[in-house]
Design a protein around this motif. Structure first.
Motif, short mmCIF file in Angstrom:
data_model
loop_
_atom_site.label_atom_id
_atom_site.label_comp_id
_atom_site.label_asym_id
_atom_site.label_seq_id
_atom_site.Cartn_x
_atom_site.Cartn_y
_atom_site.Cartn_z
N THR A 1 8.96 -2.87 -9.66
CA THR A 1 7.23 -3.75 -10.40
C THR A 1 8.04 -3.89 -12.12
N TYR A 2 8.02 -4.64 -12.56
CA TYR A 2 7.94 -5.29 -14.23
C TYR A 2 6.79 -5.59 -14.49
N LEU A 3 6.23 -4.96 -15.65
CA LEU A 3 4.44 -4.98 -16.29
C LEU A 3 5.01 -5.47 -18.20
N ILE A 4 4.51 -7.04 -17.78
CA ILE A 4 4.40 -6.99 -19.46
C ILE A 4 2.96 -6.47 -19.75
N ASP A 5 2.67 -5.96 -21.21
CA ASP A 5 1.79 -5.60 -21.87
C ASP A 5 1.60 -7.37 -23.22
N GLU A 6 0.32 -7.27 -22.85
CA GLU A 6 0.21 -8.46 -24.08
C GLU A 6 0.35 -7.59 -25.22
N LEU A 7 -0.77 -6.74 -25.55
CA LEU A 7 -1.04 -6.59 -26.65
C LEU A 7 0.16 -5.26 -28.15
N ASP A 8 0.97 -4.34 -26.85
CA ASP A 8 1.69 -3.69 -27.27
C ASP A 8 2.79 -3.86 -27.88
N GLY A 9 2.98 -5.02 -27.41
CA GLY A 9 5.45 -5.44 -27.30
C GLY A 9 5.39 -4.47 -26.79
N LYS A 10 5.13 -3.69 -25.28
CA LYS A 10 6.24 -3.31 -24.32
C LYS A 10 6.12 -3.72 -22.97
N LEU A 11 7.04 -3.24 -21.95
CA LEU A 11 7.19 -4.00 -20.90
C LEU A 11 7.69 -2.25 -19.96
#
Length: 364
Positions: free
Chosen positions: A218-228
């Motif tokens: 699973t690949y999960l993107i964050d909105e607030l810290d620029g991480k994946l």
């Protein structure tokens, strides 16, 4: 034309579509435009990536999330202006036109829509209402009234079923949690686990996520810290464990703070793309199919504030829209390297934010 007559017309079109030659197979593109309150419908030429306009359909509200039925015969559009509704459209496979069949209430303003694997239930996640919800879909593909709402932490952002349809997962931005909920595919009921499937670092802000085609990651993107985040997904028991975390921001990022948005994999699972709104860029990664880990390929400028993008079913083209642009860019994906090449730009509506593809294959 009433619903029964409309459905008979669509059924006839579908039957005729089955008889089309392979040269007549078609790929249609649907773009929701929040501020102009309409949906742009275009046809994608698979031979060269060119788009041609089919129609612009007014919907009478702030349209944002879109979801396709598993068979691509219906499109569901969520309106985030009051009264909160989901519009059920039939897709004409011969020309891509949308036919509105029904408008049904949503429990709240929904940031995300998806269906279960059977197409019998519509899931939704409410950013402002801090909840998940389920609407039943009838045998004609029409979404009904909400039948269940599940409270979450603040700012629920996305909801998708696991590939086996036994569980549903949801990202909750404000509580930095990726939730797991048991799903009864007969009744449509969700039962949330006592603890999240995965807890992220504080102020990560998990947003959208995708499962790999082989269901192992699973690949999960964050909105607030620029991480994946890369999570190893165990399909036997629908659990996940962390594998890797990478940055989606450009190497020369100079904004005040990152603003991650969307994430998609090519259909073959070889490449992953992520959008970042502060820098208005798309990041490309090579996927190691054995380990699931990502290696950065490059960064490409795109439409201003790219909230939504998507990859066509062939894996040849990426289309990206920007919330502060009234254009949509088309890129060719190099299937050997994963690099993007801009090949066209097309007008859409105001505040375009969601892109879906419906493909109909013809046979002799």
């Amino acid at each position: 034309m009433n619903i029964k007559t409309t459905l008979r017309v669509i059924a006839a079109a579908l039957t005729f579509g089955i008889l089309m030659s392979s040269a007549q197979a078609a790929t249609y593109v649907y773009v929701s435009n929040a501020d102009s309150e309409d949906i742009s419908v275009l046809r994608l030429d698979q031979s060269n990536g060119a788009l041609s306009k089919v129609e612009t359909l007014p919907v009478g509200g702030t349209v944002m999330p879109l979801a396709l039925s598993p068979d691509h015969h219906h499109l569901y559009a969520g309106l985030r202006s009051k009264p909160y509704r989901v519009l059920s459209f039939a897709i004409n496979p011969l020309d891509g036109h949308l036919i509105l069949l029904k408008a049904s209430p949503l429990a709240e303003s929904m940031a995300y829509l998806s269906t279960d694997a059977t197409g019998r239930y519509l899931f939704s996640a409410s950013y402002g209402g801090n909840q998940l919800s389920v609407n039943r879909i009838d045998t004609n593909g029409l979404a009904g009234d909400p039948q269940q709402s599940v409270p979450t932490g603040p700012m629920a952002h996305a909801i998708r079923n696991a590939p086996d349809n036994r569980y549903v997962f949801a990202s909750v931005l404000g509580s930095d949690a990726w939730l797991r909920l048991k799903f009864d595919a007969v009744t449509g009921q969700l039962t949330q686990d006592a603890v999240p499937a995965y807890t992220l670092p504080p102020k990560s802000g998990p947003r959208h996520f995708v499962f790999s085609p082989d269901h192992r990651f699973t690949y999960l993107i964050d909105e607030l810290d620029g991480k994946l985040h890369v999570l190893a997904f165990n399909a036997a028991n629908d659990t996940a464990r962390p594998v890797q975390t990478v940055s989606i921001v450009p190497p020369d990022f100079s904004g005040d703070k990152p603003w991650g948005a969307d994430v998609h994999l090519t259909p073959d699972g070889r490449f992953l793309f992520a959008s970042e709104r502060t820098s208005s860029t798309l990041a490309s990664f090579r996927v190691d199919k054995k380990s699931g880990t990502l290696t950065r390929i490059g960064t490409w400028p795109t439409e201003k504030q790219p909230r939504g993008f998507n990859i066509d079913p062939s894996g040849n083209y990426l289309l990206a829209a920007g919330q502060l642009s009234t254009q949509m860019s088309v890129y060719r994906i190099d299937k050997q390297t994963g690099a993007l090449k801009a090949i066209g730009q097309y007008p859409v509506g105001k505040n375009p934010n969601w892109i879906e593809f419906a493909q109909f294959e013809g046979t002799l």
